[in-house]
Design a protein around this motif. Structure first.
Motif, PDB file in Angstrom:
ATOM      1  N   PRO A   8       0.949  -1.184   0.030  1.00 55.43           N
ATOM      2  CA  PRO A   8       0.052  -0.053  -0.200  1.00 55.43           C
ATOM      3  C   PRO A   8       0.717   1.287  -0.036  1.00 55.43           C
ATOM      4  O   PRO A   8       1.751   1.406   0.774  1.00 55.43           O
ATOM      5  CB  PRO A   8      -0.624  -0.093   1.331  1.00 55.43           C
ATOM      6  CG  PRO A   8      -0.379  -1.244   1.890  1.00 55.43           C
ATOM      7  CD  PRO A   8       0.887  -1.750   1.424  1.00 55.43           C
ATOM      8  N   PHE A  10       0.802   5.593  -0.144  1.00 56.85           N
ATOM      9  CA  PHE A  10       0.106   6.867   0.127  1.00 56.85           C
ATOM     10  C   PHE A  10       1.144   8.123   0.389  1.00 56.85           C
ATOM     11  O   PHE A  10       1.754   8.112   1.225  1.00 56.85           O
ATOM     12  CB  PHE A  10      -0.826   6.697   1.391  1.00 56.85           C
ATOM     13  CG  PHE A  10      -1.659   8.035   1.607  1.00 56.85           C
ATOM     14  CD1 PHE A  10      -2.567   8.666   0.576  1.00 56.85           C
ATOM     15  CD2 PHE A  10      -1.623   8.636   2.680  1.00 56.85           C
ATOM     16  CE1 PHE A  10      -2.997   9.664   0.873  1.00 56.85           C
ATOM     17  CE2 PHE A  10      -2.450   9.912   2.928  1.00 56.85           C
ATOM     18  CZ  PHE A  10      -2.864  10.477   1.911  1.00 56.85           C
ATOM     19  N   GLU A  12       4.012   8.323  -1.300  1.00 56.87           N
ATOM     20  CA  GLU A  12       5.376   7.624  -1.155  1.00 56.87           C
ATOM     21  C   GLU A  12       6.276   8.328  -2.266  1.00 56.87           C
ATOM     22  O   GLU A  12       7.319   7.449  -2.367  1.00 56.87           O
ATOM     23  CB  GLU A  12       5.307   6.236  -0.917  1.00 56.87           C
ATOM     24  CG  GLU A  12       4.317   5.820   0.048  1.00 56.87           C
ATOM     25  CD  GLU A  12       4.843   5.808   1.632  1.00 56.87           C
ATOM     26  OE1 GLU A  12       6.087   6.387   1.637  1.00 56.87           O
ATOM     27  OE2 GLU A  12       4.333   5.766   2.607  1.00 56.87           O
ATOM     28  N   ASP A  41      -3.103   4.417  -2.681  1.00 58.86           N
ATOM     29  CA  ASP A  41      -4.375   4.803  -1.806  1.00 58.86           C
ATOM     30  C   ASP A  41      -4.639   6.400  -2.061  1.00 58.86           C
ATOM     31  O   ASP A  41      -4.708   7.143  -0.992  1.00 58.86           O
ATOM     32  CB  ASP A  41      -3.942   4.542  -0.348  1.00 58.86           C
ATOM     33  CG  ASP A  41      -5.185   4.639   0.569  1.00 58.86           C
ATOM     34  OD1 ASP A  41      -6.183   4.726  -0.036  1.00 58.86           O
ATOM     35  OD2 ASP A  41      -5.202   4.792   1.675  1.00 58.86           O
ATOM     36  N   ALA A  93       5.631   0.817   1.873  1.00 57.09           N
ATOM     37  CA  ALA A  93       6.434   1.360   1.152  1.00 57.09           C
ATOM     38  C   ALA A  93       7.564   2.036   1.583  1.00 57.09           C
ATOM     39  O   ALA A  93       8.626   2.512   0.729  1.00 57.09           O
ATOM     40  CB  ALA A  93       5.565   1.973   0.012  1.00 57.09           C
ATOM     41  N   ASP A  94       7.657   2.406   2.830  1.00 58.33           N
ATOM     42  CA  ASP A  94       8.516   3.253   3.433  1.00 58.33           C
ATOM     43  C   ASP A  94       9.796   2.818   3.963  1.00 58.33           C
ATOM     44  O   ASP A  94      10.588   3.242   4.554  1.00 58.33           O
ATOM     45  CB  ASP A  94       7.996   4.215   4.549  1.00 58.33           C
ATOM     46  CG  ASP A  94       7.417   3.254   5.554  1.00 58.33           C
ATOM     47  OD1 ASP A  94       7.613   1.975   5.570  1.00 58.33           O
ATOM     48  OD2 ASP A  94       6.847   3.859   6.586  1.00 58.33           O
ATOM     49  N   GLN A  96      10.042   0.635   6.161  1.00 60.06           N
ATOM     50  CA  GLN A  96      10.473   0.381   7.470  1.00 60.06           C
ATOM     51  C   GLN A  96      10.197  -1.220   7.707  1.00 60.06           C
ATOM     52  O   GLN A  96      10.466  -1.605   8.898  1.00 60.06           O
ATOM     53  CB  GLN A  96       9.215   1.224   8.245  1.00 60.06           C
ATOM     54  CG  GLN A  96       9.532   2.368   8.754  1.00 60.06           C
ATOM     55  CD  GLN A  96       8.570   3.083   9.460  1.00 60.06           C
ATOM     56  OE1 GLN A  96       7.414   3.246   9.104  1.00 60.06           O
ATOM     57  NE2 GLN A  96       8.905   3.695  10.725  1.00 60.06           N
ATOM     58  N   ARG A 197      11.678   5.675   9.929  1.00 57.35           N
ATOM     59  CA  ARG A 197      11.239   6.020   8.706  1.00 57.35           C
ATOM     60  C   ARG A 197      12.315   6.949   8.260  1.00 57.35           C
ATOM     61  O   ARG A 197      12.856   7.940   8.843  1.00 57.35           O
ATOM     62  CB  ARG A 197       9.895   6.987   8.905  1.00 57.35           C
ATOM     63  CG  ARG A 197       8.977   6.823   7.712  1.00 57.35           C
ATOM     64  CD  ARG A 197       7.944   7.492   7.862  1.00 57.35           C
ATOM     65  NE  ARG A 197       6.555   6.847   7.469  1.00 57.35           N
ATOM     66  CZ  ARG A 197       6.089   7.294   6.057  1.00 57.35           C
ATOM     67  NH1 ARG A 197       7.150   7.825   5.179  1.00 57.35           N
ATOM     68  NH2 ARG A 197       5.239   6.564   5.432  1.00 57.35           N
ATOM     69  N   SER A 202       4.842   9.739   8.750  1.00 56.30           N
ATOM     70  CA  SER A 202       4.187   8.700   9.072  1.00 56.30           C
ATOM     71  C   SER A 202       2.837   9.548   8.840  1.00 56.30           C
ATOM     72  O   SER A 202       2.593  10.717   9.607  1.00 56.30           O
ATOM     73  CB  SER A 202       4.233   8.288  10.553  1.00 56.30           C
ATOM     74  OG  SER A 202       3.022   7.412  10.863  1.00 56.30           O
ATOM     75  N   ALA A 203       1.637   8.769   8.566  1.00 57.61           N
ATOM     76  CA  ALA A 203       0.471   9.520   8.318  1.00 57.61           C
ATOM     77  C   ALA A 203      -0.462   9.339   9.574  1.00 57.61           C
ATOM     78  O   ALA A 203      -1.456   9.834   9.717  1.00 57.61           O
ATOM     79  CB  ALA A 203      -0.326   8.669   7.204  1.00 57.61           C
TER      80      ALA A 203
HETATM   81  N1  UDP Z   1      -0.846   4.118   3.883  1.00 55.76           N
HETATM   82  C1  UDP Z   1      -1.855   3.792   3.030  1.00 55.76           C
HETATM   83  N2  UDP Z   1      -2.943   4.497   3.404  1.00 55.76           N
HETATM   84  C2  UDP Z   1      -2.944   5.448   4.307  1.00 55.76           C
HETATM   85  C3  UDP Z   1      -2.127   5.611   5.216  1.00 55.76           C
HETATM   86  C4  UDP Z   1      -0.666   4.883   4.929  1.00 55.76           C
HETATM   87  O1  UDP Z   1      -2.093   3.183   2.023  1.00 55.76           O
HETATM   88  O2  UDP Z   1      -3.963   6.228   4.304  1.00 55.76           O
HETATM   89  C5  UDP Z   1       0.594   3.259   3.420  1.00 55.76           C
HETATM   90  C6  UDP Z   1       1.594   4.167   3.539  1.00 55.76           C
HETATM   91  O3  UDP Z   1       1.856   4.493   2.294  1.00 55.76           O
HETATM   92  C7  UDP Z   1       2.829   2.847   4.207  1.00 55.76           C
HETATM   93  C8  UDP Z   1       2.025   2.168   5.242  1.00 55.76           C
HETATM   94  O4  UDP Z   1       0.772   2.263   4.728  1.00 55.76           O
HETATM   95  O5  UDP Z   1       3.143   2.016   2.803  1.00 55.76           O
HETATM   96  C9  UDP Z   1       2.247   2.433   6.467  1.00 55.76           C
HETATM   97  O6  UDP Z   1       1.972   3.876   6.551  1.00 55.76           O
HETATM   98  P1  UDP Z   1       2.909   4.990   7.524  1.00 55.76           P
HETATM   99  O7  UDP Z   1       4.212   4.370   7.411  1.00 55.76           O
HETATM  100  O8  UDP Z   1       2.275   6.179   7.600  1.00 55.76           O
HETATM  101  O9  UDP Z   1       2.412   4.038   9.018  1.00 55.76           O
HETATM  102  P2  UDP Z   1       3.342   3.879  10.169  1.00 55.76           P
HETATM  103  O10 UDP Z   1       4.608   3.148   9.596  1.00 55.76           O
HETATM  104  O11 UDP Z   1       3.695   5.081  11.071  1.00 55.76           O
HETATM  105  O12 UDP Z   1       2.539   2.714  10.914  1.00 55.76           O
END
Ligand code: UDP
Ligand code: MG
Length: 322
Positions: A8, A10, A12, A41, A93-94, A96, A197, A202-203
């Motif tokens: 997924p 978003f 990126e 997304d 995709a980040d 992590q 990250r 982070s979203a």
């Molecule tokens: N992502 C997505 N839709 C959203 C928010 C995040 O597809 O509305 C994807 C984002 O591109 C990433 C993954 O979900 O690949 C995890 O998001 P993020 O790194 O923001 O979350 P965290 O690592 O802080 O849990």
């Protein structure tokens, strides 16, 4: 054997090409045949354009782009629907979720596991986040039927039958963490060091996390309703005892007038409790409202694949009470 990698994305654009490069290199090193299912997304940046460029040069790249941001849960669902592999790996995709761990997942898969979960340690996280996470998992595991583990996220490998089982769960409110655990099958977990990250941000805001937590609590069973009922019964018994005491005192000593503060405290406290209970009930009603509308989980704006599992049109099977 075909491996699908569901990603997924978003907003990126900063990291996507690097991610793709690292992942394909790693997969080439590991050897199995693979396909990449990127789900955009509803990004507002160049994510879709980059995916289209990647797809133009690499036939293993599939992409599905949403008409708007539908959230990661919907993106994962779309990815799973479009994945054709014998095993599917879901990853962020980040970067992590280190691509180097996919090899380990494949090993466990070959040993016969249906779900291989990478569990991140909480090193590098803010203390507040770690503490709230602990407290949250302590609470939620008392309230839901499935076991949820701290640090376990969406980074995992799923066998074909696990994916098919997940696609059977057509609920609108998708709390994947719980759904994965609900599905079960042979599951194994290994730990990895959390990577901070690298680019983008982070979203997840605090508000989003709070709502996500509430979703988890409410989306699995009706125990919160039961808890509200218990609390109500407890308060009622306390009130009855108190009433008996007041009547007793009045009979013995005659009527006393003070008690303004007590009265006010009791009234406001009870009002608060009632609001919370009403909120819990309302949440469930709201969920029913969303489920009965049977809206699609997402809308696709652009894609280079046609292989999605058909939208399930059959009626849900009869309810089975636990
Ligand atoms: N992502 C997505 N839709 C959203 C928010 C995040 O597809 O509305 C994807 C984002 O591109 C990433 C993954 O979900 O690949 C995890 O998001 P993020 O790194 O923001 O979350 P965290 O690592 O802080 O849990
Ligand atoms: Mg991330």
């Amino acid at each position: 054997m075909l491996i699908s990698l569901v990603v997924p994305c978003f907003d990126e654009e900063e990291i996507l090409e690097r991610f793709h490069e690292r992942l394909t290199e790693e997969m080439a090193r590991l050897g199995p045949e693979f396909q990449l299912v990127y789900v955009d997304d509803g990004s507002a940046d160049r994510t879709l354009a980059i995916l289209q460029e990647l797809a133009a040069v690499d036939p293993r790249v599939r992409y599905v782009s949403f008409s708007r941001n539908f959230g990661k849960e919907a993106a994962m669902l779309a990815g799973l629907r479009h994945a054709e592999g014998d095993a599917v790996v879901i990853m962020d995709a980040d970067l992590q979720h280190p691509p180097e761990l996919v090899g380990r997942m494949l090993d466990e898969y070959e040993r016969g596991h249906d779900q291989v979960i990478a569990r991140r340690t909480r090193t590098g996280d803010r203390v507040t986040r770690t503490v709230t996470a602990r407290a949250y998992y302590w609470l939620i595991n008392r309230l839901v039927d499935v076991e949820l583990v701290d640090g376990v996220g969406d980074f995992r490998l799923l066998s074909r039958r696990t994916v098919d089982a997940l696609l059977e769960l057509t609920e609108y409110n998708r709390f994947s963490k719980g759904l994965f655990a609900w599905v079960g099958f042979r599951t194994t977990t290994f730990e990895y060091e959390n990577a901070v990250r690298e680019q983008g941000r982070s979203a997840w805001t605090f508000g989003k996390l709070l709502n996500y937590g509430l979703d988890g609590l409410l989306s699995f069973n009706n125990k919160p309703l039961r808890a509200a009922l218990h609390l109500g019964m407890l308060l009622l018994s306390v009130a009855l005892v108190h009433a008996a005491w007041i009547v007793g005192v009045a009979l013995v000593k005659g009527v006393e007038t003070p008690g303004y503060v007590t009265l006010l405290v009791v009234v406001t406290a009870l009002a608060g409790v009632q609001m919370v209970m009403l909120g819990v009930v309302g949440e469930y009603v709201g969920r029913i409202y969303y489920e009965v509308k049977r809206r699609p989980h997402f809308l696709v704006k652009a894609t280079n694949t046609t292989t999605a599992a058909p939208h399930r049109t059959r009626e849900p099977q009869e309810f089975v009470r636990r």
